[in-house]
Design a protein around this motif. Structure first.
Motif, PDB file in Angstrom:
ATOM      1  N   MET A   1      -4.492 -42.202  -0.158  1.00  0.00           N
ATOM      2  CA  MET A   1      -5.489 -41.204   0.241  1.00  0.00           C
ATOM      3  C   MET A   1      -5.064 -40.563   1.561  1.00  0.00           C
ATOM      4  SD  MET A   1      -9.555 -42.021   0.639  1.00  0.00           S
ATOM      5  CE  MET A   1     -10.014 -42.379  -1.041  1.00  0.00           C
ATOM      6  N   ARG A   2      -5.351 -39.260   1.705  1.00  0.00           N
ATOM      7  CA  ARG A   2      -5.117 -38.606   3.005  1.00  0.00           C
ATOM      8  C   ARG A   2      -6.417 -38.648   3.794  1.00  0.00           C
ATOM      9  NH1 ARG A   2      -0.593 -35.500   3.957  1.00  0.00           N
ATOM     10  NH2 ARG A   2      -1.685 -34.030   5.288  1.00  0.00           N
ATOM     11  N   ILE A   3      -6.352 -39.201   4.992  1.00  0.00           N
ATOM     12  CA  ILE A   3      -7.555 -39.436   5.783  1.00  0.00           C
ATOM     13  C   ILE A   3      -7.371 -38.849   7.181  1.00  0.00           C
ATOM     14  CG2 ILE A   3      -9.089 -41.208   6.745  1.00  0.00           C
ATOM     15  CD1 ILE A   3      -7.850 -43.108   4.545  1.00  0.00           C
ATOM     16  N   VAL A   4      -8.361 -38.105   7.655  1.00  0.00           N
ATOM     17  CA  VAL A   4      -8.356 -37.641   9.042  1.00  0.00           C
ATOM     18  C   VAL A   4      -9.231 -38.577   9.866  1.00  0.00           C
ATOM     19  CG1 VAL A   4      -9.104 -35.805  10.614  1.00  0.00           C
ATOM     20  CG2 VAL A   4      -7.882 -35.219   8.499  1.00  0.00           C
ATOM     21  N   ILE A   5      -8.694 -39.087  10.965  1.00  0.00           N
ATOM     22  CA  ILE A   5      -9.487 -39.848  11.922  1.00  0.00           C
ATOM     23  C   ILE A   5      -9.699 -38.941  13.135  1.00  0.00           C
ATOM     24  CG2 ILE A   5      -9.526 -41.843  13.491  1.00  0.00           C
ATOM     25  CD1 ILE A   5      -9.942 -42.659  10.615  1.00  0.00           C
ATOM     26  N   ALA A   6     -10.968 -38.671  13.450  1.00  0.00           N
ATOM     27  CA  ALA A   6     -11.259 -37.660  14.466  1.00  0.00           C
ATOM     28  C   ALA A   6     -12.143 -38.211  15.575  1.00  0.00           C
ATOM     29  CB  ALA A   6     -11.943 -36.456  13.803  1.00  0.00           C
ATOM     30  N   LYS A   7     -11.973 -37.635  16.761  1.00  0.00           N
ATOM     31  CA  LYS A   7     -12.803 -37.958  17.923  1.00  0.00           C
ATOM     32  C   LYS A   7     -13.592 -36.714  18.304  1.00  0.00           C
ATOM     33  CE  LYS A   7     -12.955 -40.912  20.406  1.00  0.00           C
ATOM     34  NZ  LYS A   7     -13.867 -42.085  20.462  1.00  0.00           N
ATOM     35  N   PRO A   8     -14.858 -36.611  17.852  1.00  0.00           N
ATOM     36  CA  PRO A   8     -15.643 -35.429  18.204  1.00  0.00           C
ATOM     37  C   PRO A   8     -16.219 -35.531  19.615  1.00  0.00           C
ATOM     38  CG  PRO A   8     -16.906 -36.869  16.753  1.00  0.00           C
ATOM     39  CD  PRO A   8     -15.578 -37.546  16.994  1.00  0.00           C
ATOM     40  N   GLY A   9     -16.350 -34.396  20.264  1.00  0.00           N
ATOM     41  CA  GLY A   9     -17.074 -34.337  21.528  1.00  0.00           C
ATOM     42  C   GLY A   9     -16.285 -34.800  22.729  1.00  0.00           C
ATOM     43  N   LEU A  10     -16.994 -35.121  23.779  1.00  0.00           N
ATOM     44  CA  LEU A  10     -16.361 -35.340  25.077  1.00  0.00           C
ATOM     45  C   LEU A  10     -16.010 -36.795  25.362  1.00  0.00           C
ATOM     46  CD1 LEU A  10     -18.512 -32.875  27.173  1.00  0.00           C
ATOM     47  CD2 LEU A  10     -16.224 -32.545  26.244  1.00  0.00           C
ATOM     48  N   ASP A  11     -16.153 -37.640  24.370  1.00  0.00           N
ATOM     49  CA  ASP A  11     -15.880 -39.053  24.538  1.00  0.00           C
ATOM     50  C   ASP A  11     -14.368 -39.260  24.725  1.00  0.00           C
ATOM     51  OD1 ASP A  11     -15.257 -41.666  23.773  1.00  0.00           O
ATOM     52  OD2 ASP A  11     -16.246 -41.507  21.832  1.00  0.00           O
ATOM     53  N   GLY A  12     -14.007 -39.982  25.772  1.00  0.00           N
ATOM     54  CA  GLY A  12     -12.591 -40.088  26.115  1.00  0.00           C
ATOM     55  C   GLY A  12     -11.934 -41.401  25.752  1.00  0.00           C
ATOM     56  N   HIS A  13     -12.561 -42.184  24.889  1.00  0.00           N
ATOM     57  CA  HIS A  13     -11.995 -43.497  24.560  1.00  0.00           C
ATOM     58  C   HIS A  13     -11.579 -43.542  23.107  1.00  0.00           C
ATOM     59  CE1 HIS A  13     -14.418 -44.189  28.149  1.00  0.00           C
ATOM     60  NE2 HIS A  13     -13.556 -45.137  28.436  1.00  0.00           N
ATOM     61  N   ASP A  14     -10.307 -43.821  22.860  1.00  0.00           N
ATOM     62  CA  ASP A  14      -9.868 -43.790  21.466  1.00  0.00           C
ATOM     63  C   ASP A  14      -9.097 -45.034  21.026  1.00  0.00           C
ATOM     64  OD1 ASP A  14      -7.535 -43.250  22.829  1.00  0.00           O
ATOM     65  OD2 ASP A  14      -6.983 -41.501  21.627  1.00  0.00           O
ATOM     66  N   ARG A  15      -9.251 -46.134  21.763  1.00  0.00           N
ATOM     67  CA  ARG A  15      -8.592 -47.358  21.305  1.00  0.00           C
ATOM     68  C   ARG A  15      -9.051 -47.724  19.892  1.00  0.00           C
ATOM     69  NH1 ARG A  15      -6.292 -51.638  24.106  1.00  0.00           N
ATOM     70  NH2 ARG A  15      -5.559 -49.939  25.396  1.00  0.00           N
ATOM     71  N   GLY A  16     -10.372 -47.640  19.666  1.00  0.00           N
ATOM     72  CA  GLY A  16     -10.917 -47.993  18.351  1.00  0.00           C
ATOM     73  C   GLY A  16     -10.370 -47.092  17.258  1.00  0.00           C
ATOM     74  N   ALA A  17     -10.368 -45.785  17.529  1.00  0.00           N
ATOM     75  CA  ALA A  17      -9.879 -44.825  16.526  1.00  0.00           C
ATOM     76  C   ALA A  17      -8.419 -45.110  16.186  1.00  0.00           C
ATOM     77  CB  ALA A  17     -10.031 -43.392  17.049  1.00  0.00           C
ATOM     78  N   LYS A  18      -7.632 -45.461  17.223  1.00  0.00           N
ATOM     79  CA  LYS A  18      -6.211 -45.729  16.976  1.00  0.00           C
ATOM     80  C   LYS A  18      -6.009 -47.016  16.188  1.00  0.00           C
ATOM     81  CE  LYS A  18      -4.198 -43.198  20.860  1.00  0.00           C
ATOM     82  NZ  LYS A  18      -3.920 -43.293  22.308  1.00  0.00           N
ATOM     83  N   VAL A  19      -6.825 -48.033  16.482  1.00  0.00           N
ATOM     84  CA  VAL A  19      -6.728 -49.290  15.715  1.00  0.00           C
ATOM     85  C   VAL A  19      -7.051 -49.014  14.246  1.00  0.00           C
ATOM     86  CG1 VAL A  19      -7.836 -51.531  15.334  1.00  0.00           C
ATOM     87  CG2 VAL A  19      -7.179 -50.842  17.651  1.00  0.00           C
ATOM     88  N   VAL A  20      -8.104 -48.222  14.017  1.00  0.00           N
ATOM     89  CA  VAL A  20      -8.489 -47.913  12.640  1.00  0.00           C
ATOM     90  C   VAL A  20      -7.390 -47.091  11.950  1.00  0.00           C
ATOM     91  CG1 VAL A  20     -10.116 -46.602  11.223  1.00  0.00           C
ATOM     92  CG2 VAL A  20     -10.967 -48.084  13.048  1.00  0.00           C
ATOM     93  N   ALA A  21      -6.839 -46.103  12.674  1.00  0.00           N
ATOM     94  CA  ALA A  21      -5.782 -45.264  12.085  1.00  0.00           C
ATOM     95  C   ALA A  21      -4.603 -46.134  11.646  1.00  0.00           C
ATOM     96  CB  ALA A  21      -5.321 -44.206  13.090  1.00  0.00           C
ATOM     97  N   ARG A  22      -4.224 -47.058  12.509  1.00  0.00           N
ATOM     98  CA  ARG A  22      -3.088 -47.927  12.196  1.00  0.00           C
ATOM     99  C   ARG A  22      -3.402 -48.832  11.004  1.00  0.00           C
ATOM    100  NH1 ARG A  22      -0.179 -49.302  17.441  1.00  0.00           N
ATOM    101  NH2 ARG A  22      -0.195 -47.045  17.252  1.00  0.00           N
ATOM    102  N   ALA A  23      -4.630 -49.374  10.987  1.00  0.00           N
ATOM    103  CA  ALA A  23      -5.007 -50.267   9.886  1.00  0.00           C
ATOM    104  C   ALA A  23      -4.999 -49.520   8.554  1.00  0.00           C
ATOM    105  CB  ALA A  23      -6.388 -50.861  10.147  1.00  0.00           C
ATOM    106  N   LEU A  24      -5.447 -48.268   8.577  1.00  0.00           N
ATOM    107  CA  LEU A  24      -5.467 -47.495   7.334  1.00  0.00           C
ATOM    108  C   LEU A  24      -4.039 -47.179   6.885  1.00  0.00           C
ATOM    109  CD1 LEU A  24      -8.438 -45.027   7.978  1.00  0.00           C
ATOM    110  CD2 LEU A  24      -8.460 -47.223   6.787  1.00  0.00           C
TER     111      LEU A  24
END
Lengths: 145, 288
Positions: A1-24
């Motif tokens: 599957m092609r999946i976009v992992i996105a960080k909306p808005g002004l939140d500046g923390h993306d450790r979680g998003a990166k962990v999820v991206a790697r796991a996927l």
């Protein structure tokens, strides 16, 4: 599957998003990571250009009630109703029903295991194969968990 | 793919300006569909170089300049798939400023899908599709770290090699065979120390390899210096016949690879090779 992992808005923390991206990725998916501070319009544009089947929104800032519905609405307006939307980060339980009503099919909070996200995507794929609605603009009460 | 819409309907819709259907048509091409686009001459640039030298950031700077000039810029950003899981993490676009907001910029990330030559064979029809849909500047980005990745830029008309300071010996780039394919070389991160030395060592190396017709530019995607000159050079770059032949050779090799990897008898031959029941020469004969 092609999946976009996105960080909306002004939140500046993306450790979680990166962990999820790697796991996927390790689960065999092609994952496009948007980077920080994207507007809902930019996220819809990325999902369109990348022809993604699923979109994961990571938000820790507390602005999920404004940002997540804006993304869901944008996807529907652009004819991307079949995209599977899921969310994660700090999203209080009291706020979750309204996001599910917007078409968000799963919400993963602190402590969720990455294997569970993969299971969710597998379940969502299974529903698509059997013709059951699962996209953000497809009428369905289905939600994970 | 939307319900009830055939691939050719989607393509027609893409040709009449639907961005969503352009995106879907590219997916169809990536998955092996073929379409007939009217013959034309797309403008293409290949960008390659080692990991971490700032290829995507530099492309981001070029995109902004092109958009200011009224061009419509499409980027195909290629990253490798994981050999273990088959998945891929595609994060080139996050480094390209303005990639996500302008109507005149289209960025698609592509994974190699562990099929050397396979993606390369899809790149040309994808370029034709983008061109037919009105994209006037088409950029292919790939990490210059393996032969199959380098072959992808052989499908473009002009090749920009990006390198950076403190990357050690330029012999690494020569070994990889990219230096000969490059029309223009940019040493990025000119805001950092040692970039002038890196440019000098590249100039020395290409003086021996390519002759004087490959230009070396010091640029900084970070502060924008040198980017205007680089853009001018890219726009006025003419392809030398020597490199045209090299590129044709790479394209031939990648088509040859695809043909081999798609051969129905491949697994059987591999089994025989594994057990030693046939020689390599016999294997090649039986796959012809």
């Amino acid at each position: 599957m092609r999946i976009v992992i996105a960080k909306p808005g002004l939140d500046g923390h993306d450790r979680g998003a990166k962990v999820v991206a790697r796991a996927l990725r390790d689960g065999g998916h092609e994952v496009v990571y948007t980077g920080l501070r994207k507007t809902p319009g930019e996220i819809v544009r990325i999902v369109m250009d990348e022809d993604a089947s699923a979109l994961g929104l990571s938000t820790l800032s507390g602005a999920h009630d404004a940002l997540v519905p804006a993304v869901c609405e944008g996807l529907r307006e652009e004819g991307l109703s079949e995209v599977i939307v899921f969310a994660g980060g700090i999203i209080p339980f009291d706020d979750r029903d309204s996001l599910h009503d917007q078409g968000v099919r799963a919400i993963f909070g602190p402590g969720a295991r990455t294997s569970e996200i993969l299971e969710f995507l597998e379940a969502a794929s299974g529903r698509i194969e059997s013709g059951e609605p699962v996209g953000v603009g497809e009428n369905s009460g289905w939600r994970w968990g | 793919m939307a319900m009830g819409l055939s691939e050719s309907d989607t393509m027609s819709s893409a040709l009449s300006g639907s961005r969503r259907d352009l995106s879907r048509t590219l997916t169809a091409i990536e998955n092996g569909a073929s379409f007939n686009f009217t013959a034309a001459d797309p403008w293409t640039l290949g960008v390659t170089g080692p990991p971490g030298v700032g290829k995507s950031s530099l492309i981001g700077s070029l995109i902004s300049k092109w958009v200011d000039k009224g061009e419509r810029v499409a980027v195909l950003a290629v990253d490798p798939s994981s050999p273990n899981s088959g998945g891929a993490l595609l994060a080139d676009r996050m480094r390209m400023q303005a990639a996500d907001s302008a109507d005149s910029v289209f960025v698609r990330s592509l994974a190699t899908r562990n099929h050397p030559g396979g993606l390369a064979s899809r790149i040309s029809p994808m370029i034709d599709c983008l061109h037919a849909c009105g994209w006037s500047r088409i950029v292919i980005e790939t990490v210059g770290s393996g032969q199959s990745e380098i072959r992808i830029v052989a499908f473009t008309d002009r090749v920009l090699l990006v390198d950076g300071p403190d990357r050690g010996d330029v012999v690494q780039a020569e070994k990889a065979g990219i230096l000969e394919l490059a029309d223009i070389i940019a040493i990025n991160k000119s805001d950092l120390p040692n970039s002038e030395q890196a440019a000098d060592s590249v100039r020395t190396a290409i003086g021996l390899a390519n002759g004087p017709d490959t230009s070396v530019h010091l640029v900084s995607a970070h502060d924008g210096s040198g980017v205007d000159d680089l853009l001018e050079e890219i726009e006025s770059c003419s392809v030398s016949s020597g490199r045209n032949r090299l590129r044709a050779r790479e394209r031939l090799l990648s088509a040859w690879d695809s043909r081999l990897l798609d051969h129905p008898g491949l697994n059987e031959v591999l089994d025989s090779l594994e057990t030693g029941s046939i020689t390599l020469d016999e294997a090649v004969e039986s796959l012809r």
